[in-house]
Design a protein around this motif. Sequence first.
Motif, PDB file in Angstrom:
ATOM      1  N   LEU A 191       0.826  -1.203   0.000  1.00  9.54           N
ATOM      2  CA  LEU A 191       0.000   0.000   0.000  1.00  9.54           C
ATOM      3  C   LEU A 191       0.863   1.257   0.000  1.00  9.54           C
ATOM      4  O   LEU A 191       0.535   2.256  -0.656  1.00  9.54           O
ATOM      5  N   TYR A 192       1.978   1.214   0.739  1.00 12.11           N
ATOM      6  CA  TYR A 192       2.888   2.360   0.749  1.00 12.11           C
ATOM      7  C   TYR A 192       3.434   2.636  -0.650  1.00 12.11           C
ATOM      8  O   TYR A 192       3.566   3.793  -1.066  1.00 12.11           O
ATOM      9  N   ASP A 193       3.772   1.580  -1.390  1.00 19.67           N
ATOM     10  CA  ASP A 193       4.302   1.767  -2.735  1.00 19.67           C
ATOM     11  C   ASP A 193       3.261   2.414  -3.653  1.00 19.67           C
ATOM     12  O   ASP A 193       3.592   3.287  -4.468  1.00 19.67           O
ATOM     13  N   ILE A 194       2.011   1.992  -3.508  1.00 23.59           N
ATOM     14  CA  ILE A 194       0.940   2.604  -4.303  1.00 23.59           C
ATOM     15  C   ILE A 194       0.755   4.061  -3.894  1.00 23.59           C
ATOM     16  O   ILE A 194       0.622   4.959  -4.746  1.00 23.59           O
ATOM     17  N   ARG A 195       0.782   4.304  -2.587  1.00 28.93           N
ATOM     18  CA  ARG A 195       0.604   5.664  -2.083  1.00 28.93           C
ATOM     19  C   ARG A 195       1.731   6.580  -2.559  1.00 28.93           C
ATOM     20  O   ARG A 195       1.505   7.767  -2.830  1.00 28.93           O
ATOM     21  N   ALA A 196       2.942   6.044  -2.667  1.00 29.63           N
ATOM     22  CA  ALA A 196       4.071   6.844  -3.150  1.00 29.63           C
ATOM     23  C   ALA A 196       3.852   7.287  -4.592  1.00 29.63           C
ATOM     24  O   ALA A 196       4.173   8.423  -4.967  1.00 29.63           O
ATOM     25  N   GLY A 197       3.305   6.382  -5.422  1.00 28.09           N
ATOM     26  CA  GLY A 197       3.005   6.746  -6.800  1.00 28.09           C
ATOM     27  C   GLY A 197       1.946   7.834  -6.880  1.00 28.09           C
ATOM     28  O   GLY A 197       2.039   8.765  -7.696  1.00 28.09           O
ATOM     29  N   GLY A 231       6.940  26.712  -7.441  1.00 29.75           N
ATOM     30  CA  GLY A 231       6.492  26.158  -8.706  1.00 29.75           C
ATOM     31  C   GLY A 231       7.456  25.162  -9.326  1.00 29.75           C
ATOM     32  O   GLY A 231       7.456  24.975 -10.547  1.00 29.75           O
ATOM     33  N   LYS A 232       8.258  24.505  -8.495  1.00 35.22           N
ATOM     34  CA  LYS A 232       9.225  23.523  -8.991  1.00 35.22           C
ATOM     35  C   LYS A 232       8.524  22.172  -9.113  1.00 35.22           C
ATOM     36  O   LYS A 232       8.472  21.393  -8.157  1.00 35.22           O
ATOM     37  N   VAL A 233       7.993  21.914 -10.281  1.00 35.33           N
ATOM     38  CA  VAL A 233       7.107  20.770 -10.483  1.00 35.33           C
ATOM     39  C   VAL A 233       7.821  19.444 -10.237  1.00 35.33           C
ATOM     40  O   VAL A 233       7.340  18.597  -9.467  1.00 35.33           O
ATOM     41  N   ALA A 234       8.960  19.224 -10.884  1.00 41.45           N
ATOM     42  CA  ALA A 234       9.680  17.959 -10.739  1.00 41.45           C
ATOM     43  C   ALA A 234      10.161  17.759  -9.306  1.00 41.45           C
ATOM     44  O   ALA A 234      10.091  16.651  -8.759  1.00 41.45           O
ATOM     45  N   GLU A 235      10.633  18.843  -8.693  1.00 40.15           N
ATOM     46  CA  GLU A 235      11.129  18.743  -7.316  1.00 40.15           C
ATOM     47  C   GLU A 235       9.986  18.434  -6.344  1.00 40.15           C
ATOM     48  O   GLU A 235      10.153  17.635  -5.408  1.00 40.15           O
ATOM     49  N   ALA A 236       8.835  19.051  -6.564  1.00 40.62           N
ATOM     50  CA  ALA A 236       7.681  18.783  -5.695  1.00 40.62           C
ATOM     51  C   ALA A 236       7.245  17.335  -5.821  1.00 40.62           C
ATOM     52  O   ALA A 236       6.924  16.675  -4.821  1.00 40.62           O
ATOM     53  N   ALA A 237       7.244  16.813  -7.054  1.00 36.36           N
ATOM     54  CA  ALA A 237       6.885  15.408  -7.263  1.00 36.36           C
ATOM     55  C   ALA A 237       7.866  14.493  -6.556  1.00 36.36           C
ATOM     56  O   ALA A 237       7.477  13.529  -5.882  1.00 36.36           O
ATOM     57  N   ASP A 238       9.166  14.796  -6.700  1.00 40.10           N
ATOM     58  CA  ASP A 238      10.203  13.987  -6.035  1.00 40.10           C
ATOM     59  C   ASP A 238      10.056  14.045  -4.517  1.00 40.10           C
ATOM     60  O   ASP A 238      10.160  13.023  -3.831  1.00 40.10           O
ATOM     61  N   CYS A 239       9.839  15.253  -3.994  1.00 37.59           N
ATOM     62  CA  CYS A 239       9.745  15.438  -2.544  1.00 37.59           C
ATOM     63  C   CYS A 239       8.571  14.670  -1.943  1.00 37.59           C
ATOM     64  O   CYS A 239       8.712  14.023  -0.895  1.00 37.59           O
ATOM     65  N   PHE A 240       7.416  14.739  -2.604  1.00 40.84           N
ATOM     66  CA  PHE A 240       6.236  14.078  -2.035  1.00 40.84           C
ATOM     67  C   PHE A 240       6.384  12.559  -2.114  1.00 40.84           C
ATOM     68  O   PHE A 240       6.074  11.847  -1.159  1.00 40.84           O
ATOM     69  N   GLU A 241       6.877  12.060  -3.245  1.00 38.90           N
ATOM     70  CA  GLU A 241       7.093  10.617  -3.358  1.00 38.90           C
ATOM     71  C   GLU A 241       8.109  10.149  -2.325  1.00 38.90           C
ATOM     72  O   GLU A 241       7.907   9.134  -1.637  1.00 38.90           O
TER      73      GLU A 241
END
Length: 227
Positions: free
Chosen positions: A88-94, A196-206
């Motif tokens: 579930l954690y892996d799915i949540r990370a995606g 507004g750093k889109v790629a960085e925000a995606a990386d950070c949340f994952e």
Amino acid sequence: MSKAAVRDAEVIATRLDEIQDRVRQMIANGTLQPGERVNEQALAAKLGVGRNSAREALRALERSGLVRIIPNRGAEVRKVSLEAALDLYDIRAGIARTAGRLAATRLEAEEEGRLLELLEQMEAALNNRDGGTYHQFNNAFHDHLMAITKNPRLIELNNTIEAELSLYLRKGVYTMAQMQLSHAEHSALVEALRNGKVAEAADCFESHILTGKQRMLDTVTRSAPHP
């Protein structure tokens, strides 16, 4: 359909949502334990509702992964194994990666202000060594992050995964050091969103979710009985 019929349907739907929320809270606070059988009649009496309403609420909670309905036996609160929790954690990370990307492009000024307010409240809770309050604001922070995506289906998927994970996560208590690390990750994520750093925000949340997965494993290891 007449306006009266529409109103009646809306009232019924709202009432069922309220019943679901109350049962969900009973599961979250441990009143109903994983693996415990749920007697419809007893539940209806406890909530002060009809048995049919209790049954419909349990059916809805089955769809969200909190309850399992067994033919000829009734409902029981689901058990989630460690292995299932890791999946579930892996799915949540995606989901988080997508959410970070969307939130960075859709963040509005009022939403940004709320994120900063929640960060301050979590910081204050940590300074007071108040883990319970920290977790309340942490949950609100994650809910707000998902709301910023403005993607109802993504939010629904995330809520389903979080509901299932909650059946396992109640087993552990995180240390103050773990919560401080989590808070630092929150701050980095908010900074990426604000700029507004889109790629960085995606990386950070994952990354935040995946490090949360490791914190959960560390907690389980720490609390496991020694031979």
